[in-house]
Design a protein around this motif. Structure first.
Motif, mmCIF file in Angstrom:
data_model
loop_
_atom_site.group_PDB
_atom_site.id
_atom_site.type_symbol
_atom_site.label_atom_id
_atom_site.label_comp_id
_atom_site.label_asym_id
_atom_site.label_seq_id
_atom_site.Cartn_x
_atom_site.Cartn_y
_atom_site.Cartn_z
ATOM 1 N N ILE A 25 68.621 61.139 18.382
ATOM 2 C CA ILE A 25 69.925 60.328 19.107
ATOM 3 C C ILE A 25 69.951 61.768 20.565
ATOM 4 O O ILE A 25 69.674 61.511 21.059
ATOM 5 N N ALA A 26 70.585 62.724 19.973
ATOM 6 C CA ALA A 26 70.913 63.911 20.561
ATOM 7 C C ALA A 26 69.700 64.268 21.011
ATOM 8 O O ALA A 26 69.459 64.838 22.297
ATOM 9 N N ALA A 27 68.570 64.771 20.008
ATOM 10 C CA ALA A 27 66.862 65.138 20.672
ATOM 11 C C ALA A 27 66.394 63.894 22.316
ATOM 12 O O ALA A 27 65.984 64.476 22.956
ATOM 13 N N VAL A 28 66.321 62.992 21.973
ATOM 14 C CA VAL A 28 65.557 62.102 22.797
ATOM 15 C C VAL A 28 67.252 62.474 23.990
ATOM 16 O O VAL A 28 66.738 61.875 25.842
ATOM 17 N N HIS A 29 68.068 62.056 24.138
ATOM 18 C CA HIS A 29 69.249 61.875 25.001
ATOM 19 C C HIS A 29 69.275 63.377 25.733
ATOM 20 O O HIS A 29 68.901 62.947 26.739
ATOM 21 N N GLY A 30 68.485 64.572 24.788
ATOM 22 C CA GLY A 30 68.687 65.397 26.006
ATOM 23 C C GLY A 30 67.203 65.539 26.580
ATOM 24 O O GLY A 30 66.903 66.024 27.791
ATOM 25 N N GLN A 31 66.496 65.238 26.250
ATOM 26 C CA GLN A 31 65.142 64.924 26.687
ATOM 27 C C GLN A 31 64.847 63.873 27.587
ATOM 28 O O GLN A 31 64.766 64.190 28.988
ATOM 29 N N ILE A 32 65.334 63.201 28.003
ATOM 30 C CA ILE A 32 65.907 62.024 29.105
ATOM 31 C C ILE A 32 66.403 62.991 30.165
ATOM 32 O O ILE A 32 65.604 62.977 31.540
ATOM 33 N N ARG A 33 67.309 63.723 29.865
ATOM 34 C CA ARG A 33 68.521 64.290 31.353
ATOM 35 C C ARG A 33 67.285 65.581 32.121
ATOM 36 O O ARG A 33 67.792 65.169 32.489
ATOM 37 N N ASN A 34 67.170 65.952 30.843
ATOM 38 C CA ASN A 34 65.624 66.332 31.141
ATOM 39 C C ASN A 34 64.666 66.639 32.449
ATOM 40 O O ASN A 34 64.136 66.797 33.220
ATOM 41 N N GLU A 45 69.318 63.003 41.359
ATOM 42 C CA GLU A 45 70.609 64.585 41.621
ATOM 43 C C GLU A 45 72.044 64.185 40.823
ATOM 44 O O GLU A 45 71.832 62.971 40.254
ATOM 45 N N GLY A 46 71.912 65.451 40.141
ATOM 46 C CA GLY A 46 73.142 65.231 39.586
ATOM 47 C C GLY A 46 73.153 64.751 37.732
ATOM 48 O O GLY A 46 73.617 64.280 36.903
ATOM 49 N N LYS A 47 71.874 65.794 37.302
ATOM 50 C CA LYS A 47 71.277 65.522 35.808
ATOM 51 C C LYS A 47 72.231 65.343 34.982
ATOM 52 O O LYS A 47 72.825 64.994 34.260
#
Ligand code: PGA
Length: 245
Positions: free
Chosen positions: A181-190, A195-197
């Motif tokens: 979950i952490a990996a995919v959420h990090g990818q989505i945020r990247n 604006e404001g990611k």
């Protein structure tokens, strides 16, 4: 940033059960302040019933889908403008069940999300890989394609929400590991170009329930949950809301 817990009732409920669930939740939020923003997404015909129970207060209202067009000859569909008019502030778009049952492509999902933004609704844009895609090691590729194709250019952290829902975890009792979950959420945020990611709310969805909510909601990059089955049970839904840090 404040967590967001959204209850997706899917095609469940009656006028009576909707009234009971919404009034029960309104009562709970009145008695003890929730740590999170709460949104209920009942089937469209139940929206006014839920709206009447939750009042103007702490619980938001959302649709489960909207059409990309503002109005017209689209039998059975609901426009984003109408959802807004009857009191919604959110709408789910691109849920995997819509993508699978109704052949919704990334382009369609993007058009729906754009219609939601235009109507002043916050779209909850759903992405997620199937089990076969995960097993084939394609999760990152699928997520990248869905984010690039489903998120409108004018989406920002302030006006949109993303939900990561691995298709194989929905309604199955299986959840992704907190590392995944952490990996995919990090990818989505990247990948998010708006604006404001840093402040983008990214929800996890897929068999979230009272018993696993704490671990999931404490995972890096998780800012809330999109809850299906457990949102139909007042006590379990409240446990999830109460698990927000
Ligand atoms: P579930 O559904 O919690 O029943 O797995 C989540 C969703 O599809 O939004």
């Amino acid at each position: 940033m404040k967590y967001l817990i959204a209850g997706n009732w899917k095609m469940n409920g009656t006028a009576a059960s909707a009234k009971a669930l919404a009034s029960g939740l309104a009562h709970k939020t009145g008695v003890s302040a929730a740590h999170a923003d709460i949104v209920l997404c009942p089937p469209a015909p139940l929206l006014p019933i839920v709206a009447a129970e939750i009042g103007q207060g702490l619980i938001g209202l959302g649709g489960q889908d909207c059409h990309a067009n503002e109005k017209g000859a689209h039998t059975g569909d609901v426009s984003a403008g109408l959802l807004k008019d009857i009191g919604c502030s959110f709408v789910i778009v691109g849920h995997s069940e819509r993508r699978a049952d109704h052949g919704e492509t990334d382009a369609i999902v993007k058009a729906k999300a754009a219609a939601a933004l235009k109507a002043g609704l916050t779209p909850i844009i759903c992405v997620g890989e199937t089990e076969a895609e995960r097993e084939a090691g394609k999760t990152a590729t699928i997520i990248a394609r869905q984010i690039a194709g489903s998120v409108p250019e004018n989406a920002t952290a302030a006006n949109a929400v993303i939900a990561y829902e691995p298709v194989w975890a929905i309604g199955t009792g299986k959840t992704a590991t907190t590392d995944d979950i952490a990996a995919v959420h990090g990818q989505i945020r990247n990948l998010f170009n708006g604006e404001g990611k840093a402040n983008l709310r990214i929800l996890y969805g897929g068999s979230v329930k009272g018993s696993n909510a704490q671990a999931i909601l404490a995972t890096a990059g998780v800012n809330g949950a999109l809850v299906g089955g457990a949102s139909l049970d007042l006590e379990d839904f409240w446990r999830i809301i109460s698990a927000c840090p």
